[in-house]
Write a protein that holds these residues in place. Structure first.
Motif: not given
Lengths: 306, 332
Positions: B152, B156-159, B161, B250, B254-255
């Motif tokens: 995380l 920065d908790a971003q997906t 891609y 991606i 949180i995978a």
């Protein structure tokens, strides 16, 4: 020499005192969010911090949680804020019932409470005799926007499936109800509805299997964009480009998918601004403005390629 | 004297033993029964497309379960693999989207980054639990949180891609309808099978699971073998991260939440004993198939999500109870 040192120490002490006194002049706002592991709340927190810097006339104390269901730490956070004597608490409840009692305590302590993102349960509020307005998006209305876009595209009889969020979560429930309202309005044929727990990989597997069971699917409504991405990947591996997908949240990763047509639409509920707007509303009340009432709806917008 | 003790604790290579044949035959029969059941009761189960789907869907779990088999064989457990996979995927996602690299270099960089991240996390698990002889349950529970937090933090908790197109190609490539990523997993199974059965290292891992003290007395460094088992488990988590990225294009921080439990379930259903020393990676392969076939077939049948979850739970318990009887009768 010794005197000088003492004088210096005293001066530092005074400066420190002055510093805290100055900070005390500004109202303090306690912001309680849900899981910061969620992109949506992460962006929201960044938005709130930027907002604090920009306004400069209040002090922000922000807390998040470990995961979506960790509502005990939210209750603790409320209690800590009461002890610290903050002026306002702005909260996105993890559980719409469990949070009512601690928030009532805060209101009794003279703290302005603003409930945003997820509405507290009406029944629970009535039971506890709490009057509290809700500031937030209409998840059901938003999902209906996306569902309607799909309905218009497919027309009556269009065969669709829903990929749901976490069972029991309020926003997951609202979004499912919104999708179902579109299904009813456009007379779509709902073949199946399953959870993929908001997650890309699970959505990819679950949707592949739904597609095997129902090869005639024409449209997919995913309750968030992470799951929509999993669906799009499943369609690509199945070699299907005739199935229309809509999502929710407008995360950056779906931008390219919408512009090249792999997704029809998503819904933006401007999460980045949501906490900041709620803080503005709370500060109005702190400064002596009227109490908030009912449901203060925040903007939602359908995002498509054009 | 000591060598005698050692050979007693190290079972003969399982490939020829009656016990092993019985073990895997039992799981194989259970799998066949499931396949038969779903073929009869659903119309799409036994179609080429659906078989391709099942192979794709079990790949990540199978890769994780191969590493998990090593750890469980020495009597340990690794609860961190799901989080480590996410951390490795995020680090690799950052690497692959770095500006200034061509697609080939970016992909190579990502593969190295994911593997190294996995290996590092696994090695830390192994060193700490082996050096202080602490329960790996707790150490890897710590790592579960560390790796998730790190994933995380880094993302920065971003997906993350927009990976190179060639990477996506690899993720969806097929050879005669068999996903290439599944072949990667199958290759790992074969390597693991060879290592566990035909190398001194592999036989010693069984020995440690049966009687750690005997292996120590025989003059082997139990410490390093344990570290190696956990490092292999971390390595497979890194490989799983690469598969995840290639398949979905991606990296999500949180995978993989709960993936450790699916991997453990595959190993246990596959007949490997939780107390170590007994089991095989071929069983793990069958265990992963059972979980994957169930998840797929129960959706095709149209069972609700909640019923599906209950049935998966029942299967795990039944597998362990069956294993109790299998162990009882085959050890006579």
């Amino acid at each position: 020499m010794k005197l000088l040192k003492i004088a210096a120490a005293a001066a530092t002490g005074l400066a420190l005192l002055a510093g805290t006194a100055q900070a005390d002049d500004k109202p303090v706002v306690g912001l309680i969010m849900k899981s910061l592991a969620n992109e949506f709340f992460q962006n929201m927190m960044a938005g709130a911090q930027a907002h604090e810097e920009k306004r400069g006339d209040y002090k922000l104390l922000a807390v998040g949680m470990q995961n979506e269901t960790d509502f005990e730490s939210q209750i603790n956070a409320v209690e800590n804020f009461i002890t610290q004597g903050v002026d306002a608490i702005v909260v996105a409840p993890a559980d719409s019932r469990a949070m009512v009692r601690p928030l009532k305590k805060a209101m009794e302590a003279g703290i302005v409470v603003v409930n945003f993102d997820v509405a507290l349960d009406t029944e629970a509020k009535k039971q506890q005799n709490v009057e509290l307005a809700f500031v937030g998006p209409d998840n059901r209305g938003g999902a209906k926007l996306a569902g309607d876009a799909l309905g218009k595209k497919l027309g009556a009889g269009g065969k669709v499936v829903i990929i749901e969020g976490n069972p029991g979560a309020d926003n997951a429930n609202e979004r499912r109800l919104g999708f179902e309202a579109s299904v009813a309005e456009f007379e779509l044929d709902l073949l199946d509805s399953r959870t993929a727990h908001w997650e890309t990989e699970e959505a990819n597997s679950v949707f592949s299997n739904m597609l095997t069971a129902h090869p005639d699917i024409q449209g997919v409504m995913a309750a968030n964009d992470s799951m929509a991405i999993g669906v799009v990947k499943a369609l690509e591996s199945a070699g299907r480009d005739d199935i229309v997908v809509v999502g929710f949240d407008n995360i950056p990763a779906v931008g390219p998918m919408i512009s090249d047509g792999r997704m029809l639409a998503t819904v933006d509920q401007f999460g980045t601004d949501m906490a900041a707007n709620s803080i503005d509303l709370a500060l109005e009340v702190v400064k002596g403005g009227p109490q908030l009432e009912g449901w203060v709806k925040t903007p939602i917008e359908l995002v498509t390629a054009n | 004297m000591t060598t005698q003790t050692l050979s007693e604790t190290m079972p003969k290579p399982t490939r020829f033993s009656v016990r092993n044949v019985l073990q895997n035959a039992g799981i194989g029969l259970a799998l066949l029964a499931l396949i038969l059941f779903f073929s009869v009761f659903t119309e799409h189960f036994l179609t080429p497309n659906n078989i391709t789907n099942i192979l794709t869907q079990i790949t990540i779990n199978l890769v994780l379960a191969v590493g998990m088999t090593f750890v469980i064989l020495i009597g340990g457990i690794d609860l961190s693999v799901g989080s480590v996979m996410a951390f490795a995927a995020v680090v690799a996602g950052k690497a692959i989207t770095l500006p200034g690299f061509g697609p080939a270099e970016a992909i190579a960089l990502a593969i190295v980054a994911a593997t190294l991240t996995g290996v590092a996390c696994g090695m830390i698990n192994g060193v700490i639990s082996a050096y202080w002889a602490l329960p790996s349950f707790i150490i890897t529970l710590g790592m579960l949180n560390i790796a998730r937090g790190a994933a995380l933090q880094v993302s920065d908790a971003q997906t993350i891609y927009s990976f190179p197109y060639a990477f996506e190609e690899f993720g969806s490539a097929m050879i005669y309808g068999v996903p290439v990523v599944f072949l990667v997993a199958l290759f790992l199974v074969l390597v693991a099978w060879f290592v566990l059965n035909f190398t001194v290292f592999g036989r010693l891992l069984y020995g440690i699971g049966n009687n750690e003290e005997a292996v120590r007395l025989a003059g082997h460094s139990v410490y390093w073998y344990k570290v190696a088992a956990f490092t292999i488990c971390g390595f497979t988590a890194g490989i799983a991260a690469i598969v995840y990225m290639a398949r979905l294009n991606i990296s999500s921080p949180i995978a993989g939440i709960g993936f450790e439990l699916n991997a453990i379930a595959a190993v246990i259903i596959g007949g490997t004993s939780l107390s170590g020393g007994r089991g095989s990676v071929i069983g793990t392969l069958l265990g992963a198939f059972i979980i994957g076939v169930l998840a797929n077939g129960l959706i095709l049948i149209g069972l609700s999500d909640f019923m599906r979850q209950m049935i998966t739970g029942v299967v795990i318990i039944v597998a362990v109870v069956l294993d109790y009887y299998r162990a009882k009768y085959t050890s006579k």
